[in-house]
Design a protein around this motif. Structure first.
Motif, mmCIF file in Angstrom:
data_model
loop_
_atom_site.group_PDB
_atom_site.id
_atom_site.type_symbol
_atom_site.label_atom_id
_atom_site.label_comp_id
_atom_site.label_asym_id
_atom_site.label_seq_id
_atom_site.Cartn_x
_atom_site.Cartn_y
_atom_site.Cartn_z
ATOM 1 N N PRO A 31 -12.387 -7.919 4.738
ATOM 2 C CA PRO A 31 -11.257 -8.870 4.661
ATOM 3 C C PRO A 31 -10.807 -9.127 3.224
ATOM 4 N N ALA A 32 -11.767 -9.149 2.292
ATOM 5 C CA ALA A 32 -11.408 -9.380 0.893
ATOM 6 C C ALA A 32 -10.593 -8.216 0.341
ATOM 7 N N VAL A 33 -10.964 -6.971 0.718
ATOM 8 C CA VAL A 33 -10.198 -5.799 0.284
ATOM 9 C C VAL A 33 -8.797 -5.832 0.879
ATOM 10 N N THR A 34 -8.710 -6.144 2.164
ATOM 11 C CA THR A 34 -7.399 -6.214 2.841
ATOM 12 C C THR A 34 -6.516 -7.272 2.195
ATOM 13 N N GLN A 35 -7.088 -8.441 1.907
ATOM 14 C CA GLN A 35 -6.325 -9.529 1.305
ATOM 15 C C GLN A 35 -5.849 -9.160 -0.092
ATOM 16 N N ARG A 36 -6.721 -8.471 -0.851
ATOM 17 C CA ARG A 36 -6.351 -8.086 -2.212
ATOM 18 C C ARG A 36 -5.248 -7.031 -2.194
ATOM 19 N N LEU A 37 -5.334 -6.082 -1.268
ATOM 20 C CA LEU A 37 -4.287 -5.068 -1.153
ATOM 21 C C LEU A 37 -2.956 -5.704 -0.782
ATOM 22 N N LYS A 38 -3.003 -6.691 0.113
ATOM 23 C CA LYS A 38 -1.778 -7.395 0.505
ATOM 24 C C LYS A 38 -1.142 -8.071 -0.700
ATOM 25 N N TYR A 39 -1.972 -8.702 -1.543
ATOM 26 C CA TYR A 39 -1.462 -9.357 -2.749
ATOM 27 C C TYR A 39 -0.808 -8.339 -3.685
ATOM 28 N N ILE A 40 -1.466 -7.182 -3.874
ATOM 29 C CA ILE A 40 -0.936 -6.168 -4.782
ATOM 30 C C ILE A 40 0.398 -5.642 -4.279
ATOM 31 N N GLU A 41 0.489 -5.393 -2.978
ATOM 32 C CA GLU A 41 1.750 -4.911 -2.403
ATOM 33 C C GLU A 41 2.854 -5.948 -2.549
ATOM 34 N N GLU A 42 2.508 -7.221 -2.401
ATOM 35 C CA GLU A 42 3.490 -8.288 -2.587
ATOM 36 C C GLU A 42 3.917 -8.382 -4.048
ATOM 37 N N PHE B 285 4.094 -5.936 -6.273
ATOM 38 C CA PHE B 285 5.020 -4.859 -6.603
ATOM 39 C C PHE B 285 6.236 -4.825 -5.681
ATOM 40 N N GLY B 286 6.149 -5.534 -4.567
ATOM 41 C CA GLY B 286 7.256 -5.526 -3.622
ATOM 42 C C GLY B 286 7.417 -4.200 -2.907
ATOM 43 N N GLU B 287 6.305 -3.483 -2.766
ATOM 44 C CA GLU B 287 6.319 -2.158 -2.145
ATOM 45 C C GLU B 287 5.099 -1.985 -1.237
ATOM 46 N N VAL B 288 5.267 -1.193 -0.161
ATOM 47 C CA VAL B 288 4.123 -0.774 0.639
ATOM 48 C C VAL B 288 3.458 0.388 -0.094
ATOM 49 N N ILE B 289 2.163 0.245 -0.394
ATOM 50 C CA ILE B 289 1.474 1.250 -1.194
ATOM 51 C C ILE B 289 0.808 2.306 -0.306
ATOM 52 N N PHE B 290 0.257 1.873 0.827
ATOM 53 C CA PHE B 290 -0.425 2.801 1.737
ATOM 54 C C PHE B 290 0.114 2.666 3.150
ATOM 55 N N ILE B 291 0.241 3.811 3.833
ATOM 56 C CA ILE B 291 0.464 3.832 5.281
ATOM 57 C C ILE B 291 -0.895 3.951 5.941
ATOM 58 N N ARG B 292 -1.176 3.094 6.894
ATOM 59 C CA ARG B 292 -2.480 3.087 7.554
ATOM 60 C C ARG B 292 -2.440 3.987 8.791
ATOM 61 N N THR B 293 -3.200 5.080 8.767
ATOM 62 C CA THR B 293 -3.322 5.982 9.910
ATOM 63 C C THR B 293 -4.718 5.813 10.502
ATOM 64 N N PRO B 294 -4.960 6.330 11.715
ATOM 65 C CA PRO B 294 -6.297 6.176 12.314
ATOM 66 C C PRO B 294 -7.420 6.774 11.463
ATOM 67 N N LYS B 295 -7.107 7.803 10.665
ATOM 68 C CA LYS B 295 -8.170 8.477 9.913
ATOM 69 C C LYS B 295 -8.292 8.006 8.470
ATOM 70 N N ARG B 296 -7.162 7.745 7.808
ATOM 71 C CA ARG B 296 -7.247 7.358 6.398
ATOM 72 C C ARG B 296 -5.959 6.699 5.931
ATOM 73 N N LEU B 297 -6.018 6.127 4.739
ATOM 74 C CA LEU B 297 -4.845 5.557 4.106
ATOM 75 C C LEU B 297 -4.058 6.668 3.414
ATOM 76 N N ILE B 298 -2.741 6.685 3.624
ATOM 77 C CA ILE B 298 -1.871 7.678 3.010
ATOM 78 C C ILE B 298 -0.927 6.977 2.040
ATOM 79 N N PRO B 299 -0.951 7.339 0.747
ATOM 80 C CA PRO B 299 -0.043 6.684 -0.193
ATOM 81 C C PRO B 299 1.419 6.978 0.131
#
Length: 288
Positions: free
Chosen positions: A30-41, A43-57
């Protein structure tokens, strides 16, 4: 944005999953997810697309990750310059070390070094020597096994003689046929063993070869009588009196596994690097 945020982005890109990244950097998912959300906010950009296997930039994510790497490189360069100009030994010391050396010798060496220079931050990576050689320019100091790095300054730390152990004796008058247990290592180690077996095929014949992940697992399998194992002296000195063994020799010459410390020209201008190399080269690794 903090340096830790840029480090997190790079780790997410390298590992590929939030769960795996959380395990690597030792914080909760949860801490990683929350931190990623903050970073995306931020920069105002989605940084990763979440797929079933891995994160895709995303395309924007690739630009941001590239920027993150530059920020970290610049930060490291700044710290190194400050360490070089300062009187007190400090700064970051990045080390890539062979797994065997990191398990057997490095804890004591780093204990001595950090006690003497507590303000030096240690950045340590361990693994197989072949992998370290491929990425050696990322580190101040590399401690590797096998062949030295030709494009670096390399100092021989010690020769590590190889022995073959078993729970059963090695007869002189007949062929010994037993399974051979090996551990995960780089190709140069396997080549040494294969070459020795070729020169002694009239005395020893492996029935089959089992490969395990770690040298300690290999030792324990041998001790249980599962088969023979070729081990370096550095991890088997306590076994010499308990198990049958012979030294590996080819044409009268001992077969050894060399250990080197390698570094780029000029890197010893950094005081923390110079003092660490001095500590390494003054260490007695094997009994004389």
């Amino acid at each position: 944005m903090k340096i830790e945020d840029y480090v997190l982005l790079i780790k997410l890109n390298e590992v590929g999953t939030i769960r795996g990244t959380a395990k690597v950097i030792l914080i909760s998912q949860p801490a990683v997810t929350q931190r990623l959300k903050y970073i995306e906010e931020y920069f105002g950009e989605v940084i990763f697309i979440r797929t079933p296997k891995r994160l895709i930039p995303t395309p924007s994510g690739e630009i941001i990750i590239k920027h993150a790497k530059l920020v970290i490189d610049h930060e490291r360069e700044l710290k190194n310059r400050l360490a070089e100009s300062g009187k007190e030994i400090q700064g970051t010391l990045s080390i890539a070390c062979s797994s065997l050396i990191s398990q057997r010798f490095l804890p004591a060496i780093l204990g001595e070094f950090t006690a003497a220079y507590p303000k030096v931050a240690i950045d340590l990576v361990t693994g197989i020597s072949e992998d370290i050689k491929r990425d050696h320019k990322k580190y101040h100091v590399c401690i590797i096994r096998g062949e030295k790095l030709k494009e670096t300054t390399s100092i021989l730390l010690f020769d590590d003689p190889l022995y073959i152990f078993d729970t059963e004796a090695f007869p002189d008058d007949r062929l010994k046929e037993r399974p051979l247990i090996s551990f995960k290592s780089d190709d140069s180690m396997h080549e040494l063993v294969d070459n020795w077996l070729y020169h002694h095929q009239d005395k020893i014949k492996p029935l089959k070869t089992m490969t395990v992940d770690q040298i300690e697992t290999c030792k324990q399998f041998m001790k249980q009588g599962i088969g023979m194992a070729v081990l370096p002296e550095s991890v088997s000195d306590s076994m010499m009196d308990s198990y049958p063994h012979i030294a590996l020799e080819v044409e009268g010459k001992r077969v050894t596994r060399d250990t080197w410390v390698c570094y780029q020209e000029g890197i010893r201008k950094l005081p923390q690097v110079d003092h660490f190399i001095r500590t390494l080269t003054s260490t007695q690794f094997l009994p004389q």
